[in-house]
Enzyme design. Structure first.
Site, PDB file in Angstrom:
ATOM      1  CE  LYS A  50      -3.244   2.981   0.268  1.00 10.10           C
ATOM      2  NZ  LYS A  50      -4.066   3.372   1.392  1.00 10.10           N
TER       3      LYS A  50
ATOM      4  CB  CYS B 189      -3.546   8.583  -0.262  1.00 16.38           C
ATOM      5  SG  CYS B 189      -5.174   8.056   0.065  1.00 16.38           S
TER       6      CYS B 189
HETATM    7  N1  SAJ Z   1      -1.989  14.895  -9.185  1.00 14.53           N
HETATM    8  C1  SAJ Z   1      -1.146  15.593 -10.062  1.00 14.53           C
HETATM    9  N2  SAJ Z   1      -0.826  15.021 -11.256  1.00 14.53           N
HETATM   10  C2  SAJ Z   1      -1.306  13.784 -11.617  1.00 14.53           C
HETATM   11  C3  SAJ Z   1      -2.151  13.094 -10.710  1.00 14.53           C
HETATM   12  C4  SAJ Z   1      -2.477  13.666  -9.503  1.00 14.53           C
HETATM   13  O1  SAJ Z   1      -0.697  16.700  -9.760  1.00 14.53           O
HETATM   14  O2  SAJ Z   1      -1.004  13.329 -12.723  1.00 14.53           O
HETATM   15  C5  SAJ Z   1      -2.324  15.505  -7.897  1.00 14.53           C
HETATM   16  C6  SAJ Z   1      -3.811  15.765  -7.723  1.00 14.53           C
HETATM   17  O3  SAJ Z   1      -4.141  17.049  -8.205  1.00 14.53           O
HETATM   18  C7  SAJ Z   1      -3.988  15.657  -6.213  1.00 14.53           C
HETATM   19  C8  SAJ Z   1      -2.935  14.642  -5.793  1.00 14.53           C
HETATM   20  O4  SAJ Z   1      -1.981  14.587  -6.860  1.00 14.53           O
HETATM   21  O5  SAJ Z   1      -3.721  16.893  -5.581  1.00 14.53           O
HETATM   22  C9  SAJ Z   1      -3.484  13.238  -5.535  1.00 14.53           C
HETATM   23  O6  SAJ Z   1      -4.255  12.914  -6.660  1.00 14.53           O
HETATM   24  P1  SAJ Z   1      -4.687  11.346  -6.937  1.00 14.53           P
HETATM   25  O7  SAJ Z   1      -5.257  11.327  -8.315  1.00 14.53           O
HETATM   26  O8  SAJ Z   1      -3.582  10.460  -6.613  1.00 14.53           O
HETATM   27  O9  SAJ Z   1      -5.934  11.116  -5.964  1.00 14.53           O
HETATM   28  P2  SAJ Z   1      -5.972  10.570  -4.472  1.00 14.53           P
HETATM   29  O10 SAJ Z   1      -5.161  11.394  -3.549  1.00 14.53           O
HETATM   30  O11 SAJ Z   1      -7.413  10.405  -4.148  1.00 14.53           O
HETATM   31  O12 SAJ Z   1      -5.256   9.155  -4.566  1.00 14.53           O
HETATM   32  C10 SAJ Z   1      -6.027   7.997  -4.503  1.00 14.53           C
HETATM   33  C11 SAJ Z   1      -5.101   6.887  -4.074  1.00 14.53           C
HETATM   34  N3  SAJ Z   1      -5.923   5.758  -3.722  1.00 14.53           N
HETATM   35  C12 SAJ Z   1      -5.720   5.168  -2.514  1.00 14.53           C
HETATM   36  O13 SAJ Z   1      -4.855   5.516  -1.736  1.00 14.53           O
HETATM   37  C13 SAJ Z   1      -6.630   4.051  -2.211  1.00 14.53           C
HETATM   38  C14 SAJ Z   1      -4.141   6.523  -5.179  1.00 14.53           C
HETATM   39  O14 SAJ Z   1      -3.491   5.298  -4.837  1.00 14.53           O
HETATM   40  C15 SAJ Z   1      -4.845   6.326  -6.485  1.00 14.53           C
HETATM   41  O15 SAJ Z   1      -3.863   6.087  -7.491  1.00 14.53           O
HETATM   42  C16 SAJ Z   1      -5.607   7.589  -6.843  1.00 14.53           C
HETATM   43  O16 SAJ Z   1      -6.595   7.788  -5.794  1.00 14.53           O
HETATM   44  C17 SAJ Z   1      -6.319   7.435  -8.184  1.00 14.53           C
HETATM   45  O17 SAJ Z   1      -5.733   6.783  -9.065  1.00 14.53           O
HETATM   46  O18 SAJ Z   1      -7.405   8.011  -8.327  1.00 14.53           O
END
Ligand code: SAJ
Length: 447
Positions: free
Chosen positions: A224, A278
């Site tokens: 994880k 996360c």
């Molecule tokens: N972000 C970027 N660039 C990207 C992707 C994300 O700047 O290419 C930023 C987003 O704006 C945000 C942060 O990163 O501020 C996190 O974004 P995220 O898409 O990773 O969303 P989270 O935080 O909800 O991450 C969750 C995580 N899931 C769990 O922990 C169960 C992550 O493992 C998943 O990969 C992600 O969701 C997902 O794929 O939606």
């Protein structure tokens, strides 16, 4: 398989195992509801009486839009399959106890296990012989060995592996998709022994329709934290590449598209920062698990790069003002987006909060707009009124749609900083705006 475990295995198969869930937040509550829906008798435990009262009244205390959760909770409370309490003694006859408490890090990026330790101590006073304790919280590798097992044994005087059993099954939920993710995301069933892992798979099969992979405790902890550290490092690469593109006069979006045509490449999106519950935390949990035995360079560096993005946007803003011969101090800036993620109201660890603090420190007046966050929901154009610049911090759809010509009229100084690259640079320039896109070199937008 020991007799105790065999009995548990059978109880799980016929859904007669009594389940306890410690911590009824955005992870514990949905899993408690789904297990109750699957037919288990579930007792939820939390320290917040008002949360307990809401749940026992069949009302979901989880904020934000969570499709199906409120209806599911009402159903399983009404049919008597789920009840909530603050009293650990009710877990004394539980066969399986899940621990879903928060595991934050402090300002030095050290895991804070106050809630986990409190849960283990309270549980160890009541855990029955033959019970299986499964930690679902995201924890640093080695935490089951260093924290959970000793606490459960010390206070109870029982021996793990014979009097009670241990497992780790980290959650993989996402706000807005709690129930869907619980059903559709694969999970690692980390057992203290292979037989425990087997019972865990049998248990989770009642609510998870995806892969349930057996593993040991450390592998579950590593998986994880590593999966989120992996994402953080990849986002950091995109952010650093964007800074390079900007400095040499190229366009990150174009370079990214062309790189990703190459097999096996998948450059993510550069952005205004990395927020949420996360990704900013889990890389530090992984690093902590290495116990200083590894000279970690990449994981801390990625965190540094991602945390630097709000500051990078401020430097773009300062350059824009300098280019117009205007002082930033005393200006008024519209910050478009306060949630950490597009189309979300979740503001945990939002990069926008960092940006606002940086601007405050420069004596800049800030106006925040976010269609999803209470208190910031005025229209985009109204938020621009009289401002000397607008900074897009979140890729909300609303920021792809507002009228650029109207924006030009509303802004006192027509500067637009696009931290998520959601606006067409040429359209912005055509509307008379001084457009600065993250990763877009100053010379490239005229081409
Ligand atoms: N972000 C970027 N660039 C990207 C992707 C994300 O700047 O290419 C930023 C987003 O704006 C945000 C942060 O990163 O501020 C996190 O974004 P995220 O898409 O990773 O969303 P989270 O935080 O909800 O991450 C969750 C995580 N899931 C769990 O922990 C169960 C992550 O493992 C998943 O990969 C992600 O969701 C997902 O794929 O939606």
């Amino acid at each position: 398989m020991t007799a105790n475990l065999q009995t548990l295995h059978q109880l799980v198969s016929i859904r007669q195992a009594k389940v306890g869930v410690v911590g009824l937040g955005y992870v514990g509550l949905p899993v408690a509801c789904m297990l109750a829906e699957a037919g288990f008798r579930v007792t939820g435990l939390d320290i917040k009486q008002e949360r307990i009262d809401m749940i026992n009244a069949g009302i979901s205390p989880v904020e934000g839009k969570e499709p199906g959760l409120a209806e599911l909770l009402e159903r399983v409370v009404q049919n008597g399959k789920l009840n909530a309490t603050t009293d650990f003694i009710t877990l004394s006859d539980a066969d399986i106890i899940l621990i879903d408490v928060e595991t934050p890090i402090d300002e030095n990026n050290i895991p804070q296990y106050r809630a986990l330790k409190a849960a283990c101590k309270s549980l160890s006073a009541v855990v029955r012989n033959g019970a299986l304790v499964i930690v679902e919280s995201t924890i640093a590798p080695g935490t089951m060995e260093r924290v959970v097992r000793p606490l459960l044994e010390e206070v109870s005087g029982k021996k793990s592996g014979q009097d009670f059993f241990l497992g780790a099954c980290p959650e993989r939920v996402m706000p807005g998709k709690l129930l869907a993710n619980l059903q559709s995301m694969s999970r690692v069933c980390g057992g203290d022994t292979p037989e425990v892992a087997e019972v865990m798979v049998n248990f989770y099969r009642h609510i998870v329709q995806a892969d349930l992979d057996q593993a040991d405790l450390i592998t579950a902890e590593l998986t994880k934290t590593a999966e989120n550290a992996y994402r953080d490092v990849n986002i950091a690469f995109a952010n650093e590449l964007a800074k390079i593109c900007q400095s040499v006069g190229a366009d990150f979006l174009k370079v990214r598209t062309l790189v990703n045509k190459s097999p096996g490449r998948n450059v993510l999106m550069a952005g205004a920062g990395v927020g949420g519950h996360c990704i900013p935390k889990d890389p530090w949990l992984l690093a902590y698990g290495a116990e200083g035995n590894v000279d970690l360079r990449l994981i801390p560096a990625a965190r540094y790069v991602n945390d630097s993005m709000p500051e990078h946007l401020v430097s773009i803003l300062e350059n824009a003002f300098a280019g117009l011969g205007k002082p930033l101090e005393g200006s008024k800036i519209a910050v478009l987006g306060y949630a950490y993620l597009e189309e979300s109201d979740d503001i945990r660890n939002s990069p926008s909060e960092t940006l606002v603090n940086l601007l405050d420190a420069k004596n800049v007046e800030v106006v925040v707009q976010d269609p999803y966050v209470h208190g910031y929901q005025q229209s985009v154009l109204d938020s621009l009124e009289g401002c000397d610049a607008a900074i897009v911090m979140v890729a909300h759809q609303a920021y792809r749609e507002f009228d650029l010509n109207d924006a030009k009229v509303r802004l006192r100084t027509p500067i637009l900083i696009d931290g998520r690259r959601v606006i067409d640079p040429q359209k912005a320039v055509d509307a008379g705006l001084h457009y600065f896109g993250l990763g877009l070199g100053s010379t490239s937008k005229e081409r």
